[in-house]
Design a protein around this motif. Sequence first.
Motif, PDB file in Angstrom:
ATOM      1  N   VAL A   1       0.854  -1.188   0.000  1.00 21.48           N
ATOM      2  CA  VAL A   1       0.000   0.000   0.000  1.00 21.48           C
ATOM      3  C   VAL A   1       0.892   1.240   0.000  1.00 21.48           C
ATOM      4  N   LEU A   2       0.749   2.069  -1.035  1.00 17.41           N
ATOM      5  CA  LEU A   2       1.504   3.315  -1.142  1.00 17.41           C
ATOM      6  C   LEU A   2       0.707   4.493  -0.602  1.00 17.41           C
ATOM      7  N   ALA A   3      -0.607   4.441  -0.776  1.00 18.58           N
ATOM      8  CA  ALA A   3      -1.513   5.458  -0.231  1.00 18.58           C
ATOM      9  C   ALA A   3      -2.761   4.725   0.246  1.00 18.58           C
ATOM     10  N   THR A   4      -3.140   4.964   1.477  1.00 18.69           N
ATOM     11  CA  THR A   4      -4.246   4.215   2.063  1.00 18.69           C
ATOM     12  C   THR A   4      -5.575   4.528   1.386  1.00 18.69           C
ATOM     13  N   GLY A   5      -6.426   3.541   1.408  1.00 24.00           N
ATOM     14  CA  GLY A   5      -7.768   3.628   0.853  1.00 24.00           C
ATOM     15  C   GLY A   5      -8.468   2.309   1.093  1.00 24.00           C
ATOM     16  N   ASP A   6      -9.704   2.204   0.663  1.00 26.68           N
ATOM     17  CA  ASP A   6     -10.443   0.971   0.910  1.00 26.68           C
ATOM     18  C   ASP A   6     -10.698   0.145  -0.341  1.00 26.68           C
ATOM     19  N   HIS A   7     -10.309   0.660  -1.520  1.00 27.80           N
ATOM     20  CA  HIS A   7     -10.549  -0.073  -2.758  1.00 27.80           C
ATOM     21  C   HIS A   7      -9.567   0.388  -3.836  1.00 27.80           C
ATOM     22  N   VAL A   8      -9.560  -0.372  -4.951  1.00 27.84           N
ATOM     23  CA  VAL A   8      -8.888   0.036  -6.184  1.00 27.84           C
ATOM     24  C   VAL A   8      -9.924  -0.078  -7.297  1.00 27.84           C
ATOM     25  N   VAL A   9      -9.607   0.445  -8.460  1.00 31.30           N
ATOM     26  CA  VAL A   9     -10.525   0.431  -9.589  1.00 31.30           C
ATOM     27  C   VAL A   9      -9.965  -0.487 -10.673  1.00 31.30           C
ATOM     28  N   CYS A  10     -10.797  -1.426 -11.139  1.00 32.73           N
ATOM     29  CA  CYS A  10     -10.384  -2.370 -12.175  1.00 32.73           C
ATOM     30  C   CYS A  10      -9.948  -1.614 -13.425  1.00 32.73           C
ATOM     31  N   ALA A  11      -8.801  -1.994 -13.981  1.00 32.47           N
ATOM     32  CA  ALA A  11      -8.247  -1.334 -15.155  1.00 32.47           C
ATOM     33  C   ALA A  11      -9.078  -1.582 -16.414  1.00 32.47           C
ATOM     34  N   ILE A  12      -9.862  -2.635 -16.448  1.00 26.82           N
ATOM     35  CA  ILE A  12     -10.658  -2.960 -17.634  1.00 26.82           C
ATOM     36  C   ILE A  12     -12.108  -2.493 -17.489  1.00 26.82           C
ATOM     37  N   SER A  13     -12.761  -2.870 -16.404  1.00 21.91           N
ATOM     38  CA  SER A  13     -14.197  -2.610 -16.258  1.00 21.91           C
ATOM     39  C   SER A  13     -14.517  -1.314 -15.514  1.00 21.91           C
ATOM     40  N   GLY A  14     -13.579  -0.802 -14.747  1.00 20.08           N
ATOM     41  CA  GLY A  14     -13.839   0.381 -13.933  1.00 20.08           C
ATOM     42  C   GLY A  14     -14.567   0.068 -12.636  1.00 20.08           C
ATOM     43  N   ALA A  15     -14.768  -1.223 -12.352  1.00 22.15           N
ATOM     44  CA  ALA A  15     -15.465  -1.636 -11.128  1.00 22.15           C
ATOM     45  C   ALA A  15     -14.595  -1.384  -9.904  1.00 22.15           C
ATOM     46  N   ARG A  16     -15.247  -1.019  -8.804  1.00 20.33           N
ATOM     47  CA  ARG A  16     -14.538  -0.877  -7.526  1.00 20.33           C
ATOM     48  C   ARG A  16     -14.239  -2.256  -6.972  1.00 20.33           C
ATOM     49  N   ILE A  17     -13.005  -2.459  -6.516  1.00 21.19           N
ATOM     50  CA  ILE A  17     -12.596  -3.725  -5.915  1.00 21.19           C
ATOM     51  C   ILE A  17     -12.143  -3.436  -4.498  1.00 21.19           C
ATOM     52  N   PRO A  18     -12.900  -3.883  -3.494  1.00 23.50           N
ATOM     53  CA  PRO A  18     -12.434  -3.715  -2.117  1.00 23.50           C
ATOM     54  C   PRO A  18     -11.078  -4.410  -1.936  1.00 23.50           C
ATOM     55  N   LEU A  19     -10.173  -3.811  -1.191  1.00 25.25           N
ATOM     56  CA  LEU A  19      -8.836  -4.391  -1.038  1.00 25.25           C
ATOM     57  C   LEU A  19      -8.879  -5.824  -0.523  1.00 25.25           C
ATOM     58  N   GLU A  20      -9.834  -6.134   0.358  1.00 24.30           N
ATOM     59  CA  GLU A  20      -9.898  -7.495   0.886  1.00 24.30           C
ATOM     60  C   GLU A  20     -10.351  -8.504  -0.171  1.00 24.30           C
TER      61      GLU A  20
END
Length: 66
Positions: A21-40
């Motif tokens: 983790v370089l910058a804290t947050g609760d999700h990332v965004v899929c590079a293809i679909s744009g869907a939110r992906i919770p880190l867990e």
Amino acid sequence: MLMSNSDRPARLHYMANGFRVLATGDHVVCAISGARIPLEDLRYWSVERQEPYASPELAMQAMAPQ
């Protein structure tokens, strides 16, 4: 003042067996679909491209020859 990680995208460095983790947050965004992906729930990414994917199908799509 305490800052919440809720609803904030994380910045990650993807490695072969995990991510840092370089910058804290609760999700990332899929590079293809744009869907939110919770880190867990994050399971698929490209080390070479430094991109997360929401599913194995989307990861295969991203890595398919053009």
